[in-house]
Each structure stands twice: as structure tokens, then as C-alpha cells.
Design a protein around this motif. Structure first.
Motif, PDB file in Angstrom:
ATOM      1  N   PRO A  68      19.163  -3.071 -13.787  1.00  0.00           N
ATOM      2  CA  PRO A  68      17.961  -3.849 -13.437  1.00  0.00           C
ATOM      3  C   PRO A  68      17.577  -3.683 -11.972  1.00  0.00           C
ATOM      4  N   LEU A  69      16.286  -3.768 -11.725  1.00  0.00           N
ATOM      5  CA  LEU A  69      15.772  -3.774 -10.367  1.00  0.00           C
ATOM      6  C   LEU A  69      15.603  -5.229  -9.933  1.00  0.00           C
ATOM      7  N   GLU A  70      16.259  -5.614  -8.851  1.00  0.00           N
ATOM      8  CA  GLU A  70      16.075  -6.966  -8.323  1.00  0.00           C
ATOM      9  C   GLU A  70      14.691  -7.085  -7.700  1.00  0.00           C
ATOM     10  N   THR A  71      14.176  -8.285  -7.692  1.00  0.00           N
ATOM     11  CA  THR A  71      12.837  -8.542  -7.153  1.00  0.00           C
ATOM     12  C   THR A  71      12.914  -9.451  -5.935  1.00  0.00           C
ATOM     13  N   SER A  72      12.231  -9.021  -4.883  1.00  0.00           N
ATOM     14  CA  SER A  72      12.147  -9.832  -3.671  1.00  0.00           C
ATOM     15  C   SER A  72      10.759  -9.603  -3.060  1.00  0.00           C
ATOM     16  N   PRO A  73       9.745 -10.323  -3.556  1.00  0.00           N
ATOM     17  CA  PRO A  73       8.359 -10.080  -3.132  1.00  0.00           C
ATOM     18  C   PRO A  73       8.170 -10.206  -1.625  1.00  0.00           C
ATOM     19  N   ARG A  74       7.405  -9.274  -1.101  1.00  0.00           N
ATOM     20  CA  ARG A  74       7.046  -9.313   0.321  1.00  0.00           C
ATOM     21  C   ARG A  74       5.560  -9.012   0.457  1.00  0.00           C
ATOM     22  N   ALA A  75       4.980  -9.523   1.522  1.00  0.00           N
ATOM     23  CA  ALA A  75       3.568  -9.271   1.777  1.00  0.00           C
ATOM     24  C   ALA A  75       3.385  -7.862   2.337  1.00  0.00           C
ATOM     25  N   LEU A  76       2.439  -7.134   1.794  1.00  0.00           N
ATOM     26  CA  LEU A  76       2.112  -5.816   2.310  1.00  0.00           C
ATOM     27  C   LEU A  76       1.095  -5.952   3.436  1.00  0.00           C
ATOM     28  N   PRO A  77       0.979  -4.948   4.288  1.00  0.00           N
ATOM     29  CA  PRO A  77      -0.034  -5.023   5.355  1.00  0.00           C
ATOM     30  C   PRO A  77      -1.438  -5.093   4.757  1.00  0.00           C
ATOM     31  N   GLU A  78      -2.316  -5.768   5.424  1.00  0.00           N
ATOM     32  CA  GLU A  78      -3.682  -5.904   4.913  1.00  0.00           C
ATOM     33  C   GLU A  78      -4.476  -4.610   5.058  1.00  0.00           C
ATOM     34  N   SER A  79      -4.092  -3.789   6.055  1.00  0.00           N
ATOM     35  CA  SER A  79      -4.886  -2.583   6.313  1.00  0.00           C
ATOM     36  C   SER A  79      -4.000  -1.484   6.881  1.00  0.00           C
ATOM     37  N   PHE A  80      -4.584  -0.294   6.988  1.00  0.00           N
ATOM     38  CA  PHE A  80      -3.918   0.834   7.630  1.00  0.00           C
ATOM     39  C   PHE A  80      -4.983   1.702   8.289  1.00  0.00           C
ATOM     40  N   ARG A  81      -4.536   2.590   9.172  1.00  0.00           N
ATOM     41  CA  ARG A  81      -5.462   3.472   9.897  1.00  0.00           C
ATOM     42  C   ARG A  81      -5.358   4.891   9.364  1.00  0.00           C
ATOM     43  N   PHE A  82      -6.509   5.524   9.217  1.00  0.00           N
ATOM     44  CA  PHE A  82      -6.539   6.924   8.804  1.00  0.00           C
ATOM     45  C   PHE A  82      -7.726   7.606   9.465  1.00  0.00           C
ATOM     46  N   GLN A  83      -7.412   8.625  10.275  1.00  0.00           N
ATOM     47  CA  GLN A  83      -8.421   9.423  10.949  1.00  0.00           C
ATOM     48  C   GLN A  83      -9.446   8.572  11.700  1.00  0.00           C
ATOM     49  N   GLY A  84      -8.920   7.630  12.482  1.00  0.00           N
ATOM     50  CA  GLY A  84      -9.760   6.849  13.373  1.00  0.00           C
ATOM     51  C   GLY A  84     -10.465   5.669  12.749  1.00  0.00           C
ATOM     52  N   ARG A  85     -10.241   5.401  11.474  1.00  0.00           N
ATOM     53  CA  ARG A  85     -10.887   4.237  10.867  1.00  0.00           C
ATOM     54  C   ARG A  85      -9.855   3.352  10.178  1.00  0.00           C
ATOM     55  N   THR A  86     -10.209   2.089  10.060  1.00  0.00           N
ATOM     56  CA  THR A  86      -9.338   1.114   9.418  1.00  0.00           C
ATOM     57  C   THR A  86      -9.788   0.910   7.976  1.00  0.00           C
ATOM     58  N   MET A  87      -8.816   0.908   7.062  1.00  0.00           N
ATOM     59  CA  MET A  87      -9.134   0.696   5.650  1.00  0.00           C
ATOM     60  C   MET A  87      -8.280  -0.443   5.119  1.00  0.00           C
ATOM     61  N   LEU A  88      -8.909  -1.363   4.423  1.00  0.00           N
ATOM     62  CA  LEU A  88      -8.170  -2.447   3.798  1.00  0.00           C
ATOM     63  C   LEU A  88      -7.350  -1.892   2.639  1.00  0.00           C
ATOM     64  N   LEU A  89      -6.106  -2.344   2.532  1.00  0.00           N
ATOM     65  CA  LEU A  89      -5.219  -1.827   1.501  1.00  0.00           C
ATOM     66  C   LEU A  89      -5.784  -2.098   0.106  1.00  0.00           C
ATOM     67  N   LYS A  90      -6.346  -3.272  -0.108  1.00  0.00           N
ATOM     68  CA  LYS A  90      -6.892  -3.605  -1.427  1.00  0.00           C
ATOM     69  C   LYS A  90      -8.077  -2.707  -1.774  1.00  0.00           C
ATOM     70  N   ASP A  91      -8.850  -2.334  -0.776  1.00  0.00           N
ATOM     71  CA  ASP A  91      -9.976  -1.422  -1.019  1.00  0.00           C
ATOM     72  C   ASP A  91      -9.480  -0.011  -1.325  1.00  0.00           C
ATOM     73  N   TRP A  92      -8.420   0.397  -0.642  1.00  0.00           N
ATOM     74  CA  TRP A  92      -7.840   1.724  -0.893  1.00  0.00           C
ATOM     75  C   TRP A  92      -7.280   1.830  -2.303  1.00  0.00           C
ATOM     76  N   LEU A  93      -6.634   0.779  -2.779  1.00  0.00           N
ATOM     77  CA  LEU A  93      -6.089   0.786  -4.131  1.00  0.00           C
ATOM     78  C   LEU A  93      -7.199   1.009  -5.159  1.00  0.00           C
TER      79      LEU A  93
END
Length: 403
Positions: A68-93
């Protein structure tokens, strides 16, 4: 009387033959239609989780023990940078047409979400992520003595390659995509080698026989040229070396020992030969387990050595200058390096990745002890698929560094 009976018998035979011919033509037409609509925007998501229902395949049954895989939820970053622009993680998904993503941090599930109808038990097509699994099987075959050395010619194990462009080519060069074979991997070109191979399989032809008809473009071991047929050759080598199908060998040596929770399926051609270069179908959690196996140097969650540790290290470190990352820029990013069927980004965190067309990934970051598995059905791959892959790398890095 006898003549009338004979005439009726002949008529019945003609009708039966005609019906069988129409049936075969109908099946052929259906296979061609399935192949040519595989990536159509309105079908791609459903197709990618239904490949074993569309094409011929073989079972890869899970073992008796699930780790089994144990579960320990953590918050992911809200955004990341790519080629000079910021993208929201939820939008990227959403923008990358994600169907599932799972993040493991310190061996525990920190994040797991499914999209567009996929579920935890959905079998998603791996495409070229499966190449890294084939590499693992080669490492196991070397350890058990089925394969003697990576310096052996592939034609020693797959005699049908004698007389082809692969005759005499060392196994190591094929593992590193440096075979020198003449082949185009351009999915956007209907006349490319990859599309011709796919069409051959869809029409009921032999994948292995088609590959054995290829010629050499340049001497092996001098240049990295990514071609899926190299992995098909690895599959041919494994079958010749072990005397077993890829499905059977993987079941006994890898899948039954990994503690997976889903059965797998491997697509085959009409002759029953596995599509080694991209026909593996698994659930997302088990793709992540495979990444975890490599994070732990080839040991499963119970600490048992499944893939030799030395093979893991050799697989994820470029051994030649023409394989190292950062030699040139691609889509404005440092190019990825290559090992034994694994991609290696430029950096100091020891990262490595399995990457499949249309947005399939297993990302491993040893420094931060993070594994990310992602399935997608990226509809615009033929427009900007390479850029999408580099964008995904930056998203994975942001996630790993935040955890």
C-alpha cells in the motif's frame, strides 16, 4: 441430381467465402478507422484509457501482494514560472489536458487527482513512458544471465535482424537511442516512419518484421537520434534472450514484485508480439510505484532488490558526451540528456524522467525525494508538444522544491 447438389454446395461455399471476405474487410476498415481517429480531439481522452478495448492486448496480472501507498496530503504550490511568465498550477493542469496526476513525497501520496472521467483504476496508455519499463527488463535480463553484455550485437539475440540496419549494432547503442537507424519520429508527418509503423500494426502486419526491414543511416554510437524502433528492437532482444514474451517476463520479474494494485495490459500486433515502444497500459498509482522503485535504487517498498542498483544508476546518467543535457537549446530550454531509455534534465538535483507523447510522465527528483506521475491527452501535441514537455518539467520542479 449430383450436379444440382454440387452447384448448391459451390454456391454455399461462394457465399461463405464472400461473407468472410466482407467480415475481414470490415474488421480491417475498423482497425484503420480506430488508428486514424486515435488522436482526434473528441476521442483522444476516451481512447487513451481504452486502448486494450480497441486493440489486441495481453494481460500483465498483478502479484499476490499489494504494497500500500501511505497518504499524507500536502499543499502544492499555487503557481510556477516558465520562460518569464507565471502560470497557475490549476490552469496548467487544465491547459495540458491532464487526466490524472499523483505526487509522492517521502514515499507517501501528497497529491492525487483524476480528471476528464479517469479514475484510480483507469488503465492509461503509457506511450514512450513504457520504454523505461523495457529498459528495466533489460537490466534484469543482464542480472539473470539471459543477456551477456550490453556490448553484444542485438542481432545475436534477434536473428531476424541479420541483414538489416541493426545487424552488428551493440545493445548499448540501441539502449541510448544511438543506433544510427534510418527512421523519422515526426508524428505530424503522415509519411514518417512512426506513422507507417503504426499503420502497419493497424493493418495486421508484424511490428518486428517491419523493423527488421529498416536500413542504417549512419554508424552507431556517434549521435543520439530518438527513434521508437530502437525500443522495439530491445523487445526483440528480450524475447530472443529469455525465450519468453515481454508480458510473461515482466509479470514474473517485475510486476509481481512491485506490489502494484492494478493489472496491466500490453498492446500487441496481430501476431501477438508486444508493442514494446509504447503499448503498455497501467493505472496511475502503478506508474508512480515504478518511479519510486528507481528513486530507491531498484528496491521495492519492502526493500527487496528488483532491478539491479548499478543498472538504475547507469540508466539515469549519460555515459557519453553526445548524451549529456544542455548541449543546445530546444524550445528556449537546455536540451534533455539521455541514459538507458530515460531522459535526464540539466541541473544538480539528479532528476530523471520517463516521457511519453501527448503528455505522459514519470518524474523523479532524488534530492527532494519526490516522484510525480502524470497522464494526459494533450490535443495540441503536434503544434507545441515539445514546449509542453519543458513546461511540465518546470511545473514538476516547482512541486518537488515546495515539498
Amino acid at each position: 441430381m449430383k450436379r444440382a447438389f454440387s452447384n448448391r454446395l459451390l454456391l454455399v461455399a461462394v457465399v461463405v467465402v464472400g461473407c468472410l471476405t466482407l467480415l475481414c474487410l470490415g474488421q480491417l476498415g475498423l482497425r484503420l478507422w480506430d488508428f486514424h481517429t486515435l488522436f482526434r480531439p473528441d476521442r483522444i481522452v476516451e481512447n487513451f484509457r481504452s486502448m486494450p478495448d480497441i486493440f489486441r492486448s495481453e494481460d500483465i496480472p498483478k502479484g499476490p501482494n499489494v504494497y500500500p501507498l501511505e497518504t499524507s496530503p500536502r499543499a502544492l504550490p499555487e503557481s510556477f514560472r516558465f520562460q518569464g511568465r507565471t502560470m497557475l498550477l490549476k490552469d496548467w493542469l487544465v491547459a495540458s489536458d491532464t487526466t490524472g496526476m499523483l505526487v509522492l513525497a517521502d514515499d507517501k501520496v501528497a497529491y492525487e487527482q483524476y480528471f476528464q472521467g479517469n479514475q484510480q483504476q483507469s488503465q492509461a496508455i503509457s506511450w514512450s513512458v513504457g520504454k523505461s519499463f523495457v529498459s528495466a527488463l533489460v537490466g534484469i535480463a543482464l542480472a539473470d544471465g539471459s543477456i551477456r553484455s550490453v556490448t553484444d550485437p542485438v542481432s545475436d539475440y534477434a536473428p531476424t535482424l541479420k541483414g538489416s540496419g541493426y545487424e552488428g549494432v551493440p545493445l548499448q547503442d540501441v539502449l541510448q537511442m544511438a543506433s544510427g537507424i534510418a527512421f523519422s519520429e515526426d508524428y505530424a508527418d503522415p509519411d514518417s516512419g512512426i506513422n507507417k509503423l503504426g499503420e502497419t500494426i493497424a493493418l495486421g502486419g508484424s511490428a518486428d518484421a517491419w523493423v527488421a526491414g529498416l536500413s542504417q543511416a549512419e554508424k552507431p554510437g556517434r549521435k543520439h537520434h530518438y527513434v521508437s524502433v530502437d525500443t522495439q528492437v530491445l523487445g526483440m532482444v528480450l524475447k530472443g534472450a529469455t525465450g519468453r514474451s515481454l508480458t510473461d517476463y515482466m509479470t514474473d520479474t517485475l510486476w509481481s514484485r512491485l506490489g502494484v494494485e492494478c493489472d496491466g495490459r500490453w498492446l500487441t500486433d496481430n501476431n501477438g508480439a508486444e508493442i514494446a515502444f509504447g503499448g503498455l497500459n497501467l493505472c496511475l498509482r502503478d506508474y508512480a510505484r515504478f518511479g519510486l522503485l528507481y528513486l530507491h535504487g531498484g528496491r521495492n517498498l519492502m526493500g527487496e532488490q528488483v532491478v539491479p542498483e548499478q543498472w538504475v544508476q547507469q540508466s539515469v546518467h549519460p555515459s557519453k558526451d553526445f548524451l549529456r543535457p544542455g548541449r543546445f537549446e530546444e524550445e528556449g530550454q537546455p536540451n534533455l540528456g539521455y541514459g538507458y531509455q530515460w531522459w535526464i534534465p540539466q541541473g544538480d538535483e539528479g532528476e530523471f524522467m520517463a516521457v511519453g507523447v501527448y503528455g505522459q510522465f514519470i518524474y523523479v527528483n532524488p534530492v527532494h525525494r519526490v516522484v510525480i506521475a502524470k497522464n494526459s491527452a494533450y490535443k495540441q501535441y503536434n503544434v507545441d508538444g515539445i514546449r509542453m514537455e519543458y513546461e511540465a518539467l518546470e511545473a514538476f520542479r516547482a512541486i518537488a522544491r515546495s515539498l
